[in-house]
Design a protein around this motif. Structure first.
Motif, PDB file in Angstrom:
ATOM      1  N   CYS A 149       0.814  -1.210   0.000  1.00 56.54           N
ATOM      2  CA  CYS A 149       0.000   0.000   0.000  1.00 56.54           C
ATOM      3  C   CYS A 149       0.848   1.260   0.000  1.00 56.54           C
ATOM      4  O   CYS A 149       0.339   2.374   0.042  1.00 56.54           O
ATOM      5  N   HIS A 150       2.149   1.079  -0.009  1.00 56.35           N
ATOM      6  CA  HIS A 150       3.055   2.213   0.015  1.00 56.35           C
ATOM      7  C   HIS A 150       4.397   1.683  -0.444  1.00 56.35           C
ATOM      8  O   HIS A 150       4.643   0.482  -0.380  1.00 56.35           O
ATOM      9  N   ARG A 151       5.242   2.571  -0.902  1.00 62.36           N
ATOM     10  CA  ARG A 151       6.558   2.139  -1.377  1.00 62.36           C
ATOM     11  C   ARG A 151       7.280   1.282  -0.335  1.00 62.36           C
ATOM     12  O   ARG A 151       7.974   0.335  -0.656  1.00 62.36           O
ATOM     13  N   LYS A 155      -8.102   3.660  -3.265  1.00 61.46           N
ATOM     14  CA  LYS A 155      -9.246   2.959  -3.861  1.00 61.46           C
ATOM     15  C   LYS A 155      -9.036   1.456  -3.875  1.00 61.46           C
ATOM     16  O   LYS A 155      -9.915   0.679  -3.531  1.00 61.46           O
ATOM     17  N   LYS A 156      -7.852   1.075  -4.274  1.00 66.05           N
ATOM     18  CA  LYS A 156      -7.528  -0.345  -4.393  1.00 66.05           C
ATOM     19  C   LYS A 156      -7.656  -1.046  -3.033  1.00 66.05           C
ATOM     20  O   LYS A 156      -8.229  -2.132  -2.927  1.00 66.05           O
ATOM     21  N   SER A 203      -8.946   7.935   4.638  1.00 70.05           N
ATOM     22  CA  SER A 203      -8.485   8.351   3.313  1.00 70.05           C
ATOM     23  C   SER A 203      -8.042   9.809   3.282  1.00 70.05           C
ATOM     24  O   SER A 203      -7.408  10.249   2.333  1.00 70.05           O
ATOM     25  N   ALA A 231      -0.259   5.083   0.449  1.00 73.45           N
ATOM     26  CA  ALA A 231      -0.004   6.009  -0.653  1.00 73.45           C
ATOM     27  C   ALA A 231      -1.324   6.442  -1.286  1.00 73.45           C
ATOM     28  O   ALA A 231      -2.284   5.664  -1.341  1.00 73.45           O
ATOM     29  N   ASP A 232      -1.332   7.673  -1.735  1.00 70.16           N
ATOM     30  CA  ASP A 232      -2.516   8.287  -2.325  1.00 70.16           C
ATOM     31  C   ASP A 232      -3.166   7.388  -3.381  1.00 70.16           C
ATOM     32  O   ASP A 232      -4.361   7.140  -3.378  1.00 70.16           O
ATOM     33  N   LYS A 233      -2.306   6.862  -4.262  1.00 68.35           N
ATOM     34  CA  LYS A 233      -2.839   6.159  -5.430  1.00 68.35           C
ATOM     35  C   LYS A 233      -3.450   4.798  -5.103  1.00 68.35           C
ATOM     36  O   LYS A 233      -4.118   4.211  -5.935  1.00 68.35           O
ATOM     37  N   TYR A 234      -3.203   4.301  -3.881  1.00 65.23           N
ATOM     38  CA  TYR A 234      -3.705   2.965  -3.565  1.00 65.23           C
ATOM     39  C   TYR A 234      -4.959   2.970  -2.694  1.00 65.23           C
ATOM     40  O   TYR A 234      -5.450   1.914  -2.316  1.00 65.23           O
ATOM     41  N   LEU A 284      -4.542   9.617   4.933  1.00 65.02           N
ATOM     42  CA  LEU A 284      -3.813   8.554   4.257  1.00 65.02           C
ATOM     43  C   LEU A 284      -3.146   7.613   5.260  1.00 65.02           C
ATOM     44  O   LEU A 284      -1.936   7.394   5.255  1.00 65.02           O
TER      45      LEU A 284
END
Lengths: 448, 251
Positions: free
Chosen positions: B202-204, B239-240, B218, B234-237, B221
């Motif tokens: 969920c993050h680097r 939704k996933k 959310s 991470a922002d981009k994950y 984060l």
């Protein structure tokens, strides 16, 4: 003029950022970066436009500001000021050197009219080619410099690292100074192309010399550290020997006393005086516990540990804990040997750190309880350290503090532990809190 | 049947222990039996030759007047009976506490000369018996990390909360389980692909066990795990992770 000053300044600051990032290997957060960027661009364009119109002299001031701003930002992460400033000045050196070489190259290719700042500012092709070449050069040089510096610096920690970065900073400062001396000379001698080229070459030579000097310097630095480490080990072993000898003497005394006691007993029993014998016995028992205490120094249990380096550090720590009045239980029930010599340096460091942490934490409690064990299991040797503690850190917290935030001197040395584990795949460290006891298990693989 | 072994070279002590065990089994009517009460460790080892599938409760003295001591005996016993319950009987427990627990995974120890020795023995029997009868050998779903060529660690998947690395040490992995944090050299990307579901990167620098997420924030984060730990996301994950959580709760 085709390129306005602020744009030029922005490009320059951007390249400087890239160079700095490559050298320091620090990831900055975005807002911090944005403000630094703005500040630096504003400052340098104001300086060029209004304050100091002479190009090269203005560069001195802008670089001073770059170094200060970036050094301060970096310092929030590294906590070692000399190191942060070192990153800044190295960036300046790389940046200026790249610019310089680019200038020389362009003069060589396009002719001597390229030896004029005006041409770069007023014509598109010279400008873009200068920027592109300077960027590529500074990018790769800084990357290489960054790797070089980190490889050298990561061998040391704490005070040594600070000291080393101070020396390096001195070197970088001298380099910068040379650059700026050139700036003044430049103005006096007015555009002497040949002199310029010769000067540039000699600077490059100087830079190469500096790199070699740093290499040999850090090498001798490391050798000295190793030597000191060995000295310490030898001293520890001596302490250990002295203690074991004391124990033997104590033991002999004890046996002697014991014999006398039994003789005394026999006299009383033979004369049939049971009351006297009872009295005699009780008197002895009270002194008995004391003498046993002296002998119970736990060092004797280390006899199964067949690795002198570990024996040295452990005996030292055990004695140290006992001096602090902390009872420490040592359990070594089987022969421990066969650890690879290359593992030992790492292992000794981690063991030292873990035991120091345990002592420190237990010291805060009213009844310190320290335990240590080494065992062999499967093809691993496992060291177990347990201690009680006063304030209970949760498992996650312990690592949050020391693992994810940078900076030495935070107390627990787990930073160094992480550093070692990061490169050594033969180690495994497990940490837990169980029934109010903090347990650390360190396993090292035996190479079969 | 849970078989009880006693190994103690002092005859008086042995009789006390044996009697105490026999009484307790009789009173509580447990499916247990003292099959071997001896002063010599060899007797226990020869017992294994006749009965190799034994699950036993062992009361072992440490200072046996024999060529091996109680701890070495326990190590031998472990080879034949890895599930067995070992209880040490000793005058000086303090000097072997860690060895009991880590070397031979002993269940407990009893201090000789303790006034409560009988109660302690009964307690040990009770614990061993309830562990023996509880048929909860949970489905093991171990994940083996290959740290280096010979160095491996097996961890139960369902116990892992999350894995992390740090910026400074990208090759040093921390695996946080409910009770323990393991740290070793490894590669997070490799771990992520090998762990599979329900783990998600969920993050680097974080791989989280979706089953262990209690709450997703959310805005900040952040993921709050069931044990209260907060990890970044991470922002981009966002939704996933949400869909993965929904999928898990619906199934």
């Amino acid at each position: 003029m085709i390129v306005p000053f602020p744009v030029l300044a922005a490009i320059e600051v951007y390249i400087f950022f890239v160079v700095f990032g490559n050298i320091s290997k620090i990831k900055f957060n975005k807002s911090e970066m944005f403000f630094a960027f703005l500040l630096m661009v504003l400052f340098s364009s104001a300086l060029f436009l209004y304050v100091v119109p002479v190009w090269d002299i203005a560069a001195i001031f802008t670089h001073a500001i770059y170094i200060i701003v970036m050094g301060l930002i970096a310092n929030r992460k590294t906590n070692v000021l000399s190191l942060s400033v070192l990153f800044g000045s190295l960036s300046s050196v790389v940046f200026l050197l790249a610019g310089y070489i680019t200038g020389v190259l362009l003069v060589l290719v396009f002719g001597s009219e390229y030896n004029d700042n005006e041409i770069y500012l007023n014509y598109f092709l010279p400008f873009t080619s200068y920027i592109i070449i300077a960027f590529i050069l500074s990018f790769f040089t800084s990357r290489w410099t960054g790797r070089f510096i980190h490889k050298r610096l990561c061998q040391f920690d704490g005070e040594l690292k600070k000291k080393l970065s101070e020396y390096l900073l001195l070197g970088a400062s001298i380099t910068l100074l040379l650059f700026f001396v050139k700036v003044f000379l430049h103005d006096i001698l007015v555009y002497a192309a040949l002199l310029n080229t010769v000067y540039g070459l000699s600077l490059a030579l100087y830079f190469a010399f500096l790199v070699i000097a740093i290499s040999s310097f850090t090498d001798s630095f490391r050798k000295e550290t190793e030597l000191r480490h060995k000295d310490e080990m030898l001293k520890n072993l001596k302490d250990y020997t002295v203690n074991v000898e004391n124990m033997a003497t104590e033991m002999r005394k004890f046996r002697h006393d014991h014999q006398n006691l039994l003789l005394g007993f026999r006299n009383h029993i033979e004369s049939g005086n049971i009351e006297k014998a009872k009295e005699y016995f009780q008197g002895y028992m009270s002194s008995f516990n004391e003498s046993v205490e002296i002998m119970d120094s736990q060092l004797e249990t280390l006899k199964y540990l067949k690795i002198p380096e570990l024996k040295s550090i452990l005996s030292f720590k055990i004695l140290y804990a006992q001096q602090l009045g902390i009872k420490i239980h040592v359990e070594v029930t089987e022969e421990i040997e066969g650890i690879d010599i290359y593992e030992l340096v790492d292992l000794c460091r981690i063991v030292g750190i873990l035991i120091d942490n345990a002592i420190e934490a237990a010291q805060e409690t009213e009844n310190p309880d320290l335990r240590f064990m080494v065992m062999r299991k499967d093809s691993k040797i496992t060291f177990v350290f347990t201690n009680n503690f006063l304030s209970s850190p949760s498992q996650a917290e312990i690592f949050k503090k020391n693992f994810s935030t940078k900076g030495e001197g935070r107390g627990m040395g787990l930073y160094t532990v992480s550093q070692i584990i990061n490169r050594n795949g033969n180690l495994l460290l497990s940490t837990r809190v169980m029934d109010g006891i903090f347990v650390q298990e360190l396993s090292v693989m035996l190479l079969l | 049947m849970l078989k009880v072994f006693v190994c103690e070279d002092n005859v008086e002590q042995r009789e006390i222990i044996e009697k105490c065990i026999a009484n307790y089994i009789l009173i509580e009517d447990l499916n247990m039996k003292v099959v071997c009460s001896t002063g010599s460790p060899n007797d226990i080892l020869t017992y294994f030759q006749n009965d190799s599938k034994v699950v036993g409760l062992y009361f072992l003295d440490i200072d046996l007047e024999c060529d091996i001591n109680g701890i070495q005996l326990a190590i031998e016993i472990r080879k034949h009976d890895p599930r067995g319950f070992i209880v040490f009987v000793t005058a000086d427990a303090d000097s072997h506490l860690l060895t009991f627990r880590y070397k031979v995974e002993a269940m407990d120890y009893i201090v000789k000369g303790d006034i409560n020795i009988k109660e302690n023995i009964c307690e040990c029997i009770r614990n061993a018996y309830s562990l023996y009868t509880a048929k909860t050998t949970p489905l093991q779903n171990n994940f083996v990390f290959n740290i280096s060529r010979h160095n491996t660690i097996a961890l139960e998947r369902s116990e892992i909360l999350y894995l992390e690395t740090s910026q400074d040490f990208p090759h040093s992995i921390l695996v946080h389980t409910e009770n323990v944090t393991h740290q070793f050299r490894g590669n997070l990307s490799k771990a992520a692909s090998e762990l599979g579901e329900p783990f998600f990167r969920c993050h680097r620098s974080i791989i989280v066990n979706i089953k262990k997420i209690a709450r997703l924030d959310s805005e900040k984060l952040q993921l709050t795990l069931k044990d209260g730990t907060v990890v970044v996301l991470a922002d981009k994950y966002v939704k996933k992770v949400k869909t993965l959580m929904d999928k898990l709760s619906s199934s």
